[in-house]
Every structure is written in structure tokens, then in C-alpha cells.
Design a protein around this motif. Sequence first.
Motif, mmCIF file in Angstrom:
data_model
loop_
_atom_site.group_PDB
_atom_site.id
_atom_site.type_symbol
_atom_site.label_atom_id
_atom_site.label_comp_id
_atom_site.label_asym_id
_atom_site.label_seq_id
_atom_site.Cartn_x
_atom_site.Cartn_y
_atom_site.Cartn_z
ATOM 1 N N VAL A 170 -11.349 -3.301 11.221
ATOM 2 C CA VAL A 170 -9.963 -2.994 11.606
ATOM 3 C C VAL A 170 -9.706 -1.498 11.468
ATOM 4 C CG1 VAL A 170 -7.539 -3.340 10.973
ATOM 5 C CG2 VAL A 170 -9.120 -5.284 11.005
ATOM 6 N N THR A 189 -0.251 2.792 10.411
ATOM 7 C CA THR A 189 -1.077 2.923 9.217
ATOM 8 C C THR A 189 -1.042 4.340 8.670
ATOM 9 O OG1 THR A 189 -3.016 3.417 10.555
ATOM 10 C CG2 THR A 189 -2.713 1.123 9.895
ATOM 11 N N GLU A 244 -1.055 -0.153 5.586
ATOM 12 C CA GLU A 244 -0.120 -0.472 6.657
ATOM 13 C C GLU A 244 1.227 0.154 6.318
ATOM 14 O OE1 GLU A 244 -1.588 -4.783 8.326
ATOM 15 O OE2 GLU A 244 0.002 -4.735 6.823
ATOM 16 N N LEU A 254 -5.361 -1.811 3.731
ATOM 17 C CA LEU A 254 -6.329 -2.394 4.656
ATOM 18 C C LEU A 254 -7.723 -2.192 4.074
ATOM 19 C CD1 LEU A 254 -5.019 -1.076 8.091
ATOM 20 C CD2 LEU A 254 -4.716 -3.348 7.101
ATOM 21 N N ASP A 307 -10.514 -4.198 5.603
ATOM 22 C CA ASP A 307 -11.448 -4.628 6.631
ATOM 23 C C ASP A 307 -11.901 -3.413 7.440
ATOM 24 O OD1 ASP A 307 -12.829 -5.680 8.794
ATOM 25 O OD2 ASP A 307 -11.365 -7.269 9.186
#
Length: 131
Positions: free
Chosen positions: A33, A7, A21, A28, A30
Motif C-alpha cells: 500500500v 497520508t 493515514e 500504515l 502494508d
Amino acid sequence: CKFSVVTSKVSTGSYKRQVYEVPSGKQLVDQAVIDRITWATWTSVLGDEVIGIWSRHAEKADVNCACVSHSGINLVTGDDFGMVKLFDFPCPEKFVRTCFCMATATSTVDIRVFSCFTRRHMMEILSSLNL
């Protein structure tokens, strides 16, 4: 930017952090995560982990650069006022006192060179600069 194995984290001109990513480039979103990511390096002035680097009267653009030591326990920042400041990392509390502060002649734009040193070494180096 901050990079982990898969990432990349970027800070935008609008002072937002975005995580992508690598190599897909997919953003991303979330937070659960993102919170589990272990970053290989940290050079961002934004984030909950560095809230304490901002003084009471600082504007967003005043702190130009930040870098966490390889050990992950110290953070060095540079600002528009030529100050190089050493903090414990993370520093999530507002208005944290610096562990060490040194004035330079001009605004500080990149302090990554200091990131490989321990706190004791940094204090010795910065003290010896006589700036």
C-alpha cells in the motif's frame, strides 16, 4: 515530512520512516500500500529513493534536509558541512555522484526554496551566490 492527499510520512529521531493515514492518524504498515502512494512533496532524507545522497563516510545526522523539485526529477540536499548538492531523483544507488555541489558558510538546514527551479536554473543560481 511528505504529504499526499490522504497520508503523511514522517522520519523519526531513530531514523525510521513511518506512514500515517490523514486525518485518522492510523499507521500504515502494508508495504504494498505504501509503495503505491504518490507523494505530493518529498522532504525526507530517508528511504530507498534517496540512498544515493549519502557519501561513503557520512553519518546519519550529516545530511540535514532534502527536497524534490516540483517536476519530481531533481533532489537538493543540505548537510552539516555547508554543502548544497543536486541529484537526479530518485537516486536509489549508493554513493551517487552529485550533479552539482556548492559550499555555503554554515551547515545547511533547509533547502526547500530551491525546489521550484529546474536543474539549469539551480546551477545558475547556486553559481551566482559566490559563497
